[in-house]
Design a protein around this motif. Structure first.
Motif, PDB file in Angstrom:
ATOM      1  N   ASP A  96     -14.286 -15.620  40.479  1.00  0.00           N
ATOM      2  CA  ASP A  96     -12.865 -15.270  40.620  1.00  0.00           C
ATOM      3  C   ASP A  96     -12.468 -14.144  39.670  1.00  0.00           C
ATOM      4  N   ASP A 124     -16.474 -22.532  41.917  1.00  0.00           N
ATOM      5  CA  ASP A 124     -15.432 -22.010  41.029  1.00  0.00           C
ATOM      6  C   ASP A 124     -14.033 -22.290  41.592  1.00  0.00           C
ATOM      7  N   LYS A 127     -10.669 -25.536  40.320  1.00  0.00           N
ATOM      8  CA  LYS A 127      -9.208 -25.412  40.218  1.00  0.00           C
ATOM      9  C   LYS A 127      -8.513 -26.772  40.298  1.00  0.00           C
ATOM     10  N   HIS A 184     -14.473 -25.471  32.682  1.00  0.00           N
ATOM     11  CA  HIS A 184     -15.011 -24.176  32.268  1.00  0.00           C
ATOM     12  C   HIS A 184     -15.584 -24.236  30.858  1.00  0.00           C
ATOM     13  N   HIS A 198     -22.272 -18.849  37.253  1.00  0.00           N
ATOM     14  CA  HIS A 198     -21.049 -19.386  36.664  1.00  0.00           C
ATOM     15  C   HIS A 198     -20.420 -20.489  37.523  1.00  0.00           C
ATOM     16  N   THR A 211     -19.491 -24.427  36.836  1.00  0.00           N
ATOM     17  CA  THR A 211     -18.108 -24.920  36.756  1.00  0.00           C
ATOM     18  C   THR A 211     -17.843 -25.969  37.843  1.00  0.00           C
TER      19      THR A 211
HETATM   20 ZN   LIG Z   1     -14.557 -19.482  36.764  1.00  0.00          ZN
END
Ligand SMILES: [Zn+2]
Length: 414
Positions: free
Chosen positions: A119, A166, A170, A246, A266, A270
């Motif tokens: 992102d 990712d 959220k 994260h 990544h 996450t």
């Molecule tokens: Zn991220």
């Protein structure tokens, strides 16, 4: 604030040409590596040349470009002294080194993602490894983003699954943000949180289509990733997009860099870490107010010296900077701690409402798997022992109040 132009289209080239003409940008540097040149760069360079735009390609060497000093110098040497805006044709790393080089030379950059994997496209920070240390260096947001859907659908499947991970993150990121607003301090922006939730949920509803790299699914994925960046820009912080999940990922990433091991994407980290944090939310959600009250009555303010010792154990040479970051949680008085405990008890129903917004670990695992990802650390090459360390010590990475900080007060986390 005015938001930057974003185009997501099966073929984004015509929109890019139109944008360049409207801005009278007729000479550009184009950064890519061999893979992204093949995937999109060559076609873009050809199309722009045909449209009368002078494109200077800068091809970064190596099969896997590292965002370090060597790559940055290589890029600057390729660009020479002539002032030109940049086109970054690539995923996270190429975007970040281009963001940094363009910012340092006073040029704008335009982002052409080649994979829906992170992102960070619309972010202002460049994630770089300098002197072996991973850090985010403030630079600039792109002038515009042109996402070519055909290219994104053809991206390597692990990169697609990582991007989805990712977005899964959220859930706990927004929940932690709400938790901090309830129990610790602001600032909070309900409209931004809502935007993030809407884009996330649209993407989650497409988990199977993401897993199959169908245009519909990939469109919702890149949309959610770009929206996450725009939410961070609008809010002026990473709260909408990255919190305790994260920090677990950052802890692991720094460990991998320190030990010279192969990096793990990544979003793969996450997404997997989101399932870990969700286990704590599940316990919080299932805890009665009476039980919370009993646990709070037993809670003792962590001893400063002991805390620093724990940080030293987990962070080694980074101890000083982690201790400085943790100041709000190391320097609190008995009275501060009692106030926090009282607030937790007073707002327990609201805390539980936030916890209820996080899907169960099983549901999150299912989502990750449907999109081609995994919740299994071993499948990412991560061991049990380092996962336990990341779970217990990850929250020290930043000074935010999260589900993991709350879990420590409640005695759910060591
Ligand atoms: Zn991220």
């Amino acid at each position: 604030m005015s938001e930057l132009p974003v185009v997501i289209a099966p073929d984004a080239l015509p929109a890019l040409i139109e944008f360049l003409h409207s801005q009278q940008l007729m000479a550009l540097n184009l950064t890519a590596d061999a893979n992204t040149w093949r995937a999109l760069g060559a076609r873009v360079a050809q199309g722009l040349a045909a449209a009368g735009v002078d494109v200077k390609p800068i091809l970064l060497a190596g099969d896997e470009v590292t965002p370090d000093e060597q790559t940055i110098v290589e890029l600057l040497l390729g660009a020479g002294r002539e002032q030109r805006p940049y086109l970054a044709v690539g995923s996270g790393v190429i975007t970040d080194v281009t963001r940094f080089a363009s910012y340092c030379t006073g040029n704008a950059f335009i982002c052409l993602p080649t994979a829906p994997s992170v992102d960070a496209y619309t972010s202002t920070g460049s994630s770089l490894i300098l002197r072996g240390l991973k850090q985010s260096i403030y630079s600039q947001a792109p002038a515009a983003v042109f996402a070519d859907l055909d290219t994104l659908c053809a991206a390597p499947r692990p990169m697609i699954a990582a991007g989805f991970g990712d977005v899964v993150a959220k859930y706990t990121a927004v929940a932690d943000w709400k938790l901090a607003t309830l129990l610790w301090d602001g600032p909070y922006d309900a409209a931004v949180a809502r935007r993030m939730e809407v884009a996330r949920d649209r993407c989650m509803a497409q988990a199977d289509q993401v897993g199959a790299a169908q245009p519909e699914g990939i469109h919702s994925l890149i949309d959610a990733l770009i929206e996450a960046g725009l939410c961070m820009l609008a809010f002026g912080g990473s709260q909408p997009a990255g919190q305790s999940e994260h920090y677990i990922s950052h802890y692991l990433e720094m460990k991998l860099v320190r030990e010279g091991r192969k990096p793990v994407l990544h979003g793969a980290k996450t997404g997997m870490a989101t399932v870990i944090v969700a286990r704590y939310y599940q316990q919080i959600g299932a805890m009665s107010r009476a039980e919370a009250g009993r646990r709070l009555a037993e809670a003792r303010r962590p001893d400063r010296a002991q805390e620093i010792e724990r940080i030293r154990l987990a962070y080694g040479s980074l101890t000083d900077s982690v201790v400085a970051e943790q100041a709000p949680f190391l320097d609190w008085s008995e009275a501060d701690y009692d106030r926090l405990k009282q607030r937790i008890l007073d707002r327990w129903p609201e805390v539980q409402a936030v916890a209820a917004e996080v899907p169960s670990p099983a549901a999150l695992t299912d989502l990750l798997q449907r999109a081609g990802g995994t919740a299994d650390p071993a499948a990412l090459g991560l061991g049990d022992e380092e996962m336990a360390l990341a779970e217990v010590y990850g929250h020290y990475v930043r000074n935010r109040f999260t589900a993991m900080k709350l879990s420590r007060v409640l005695g759910l986390l060591a």
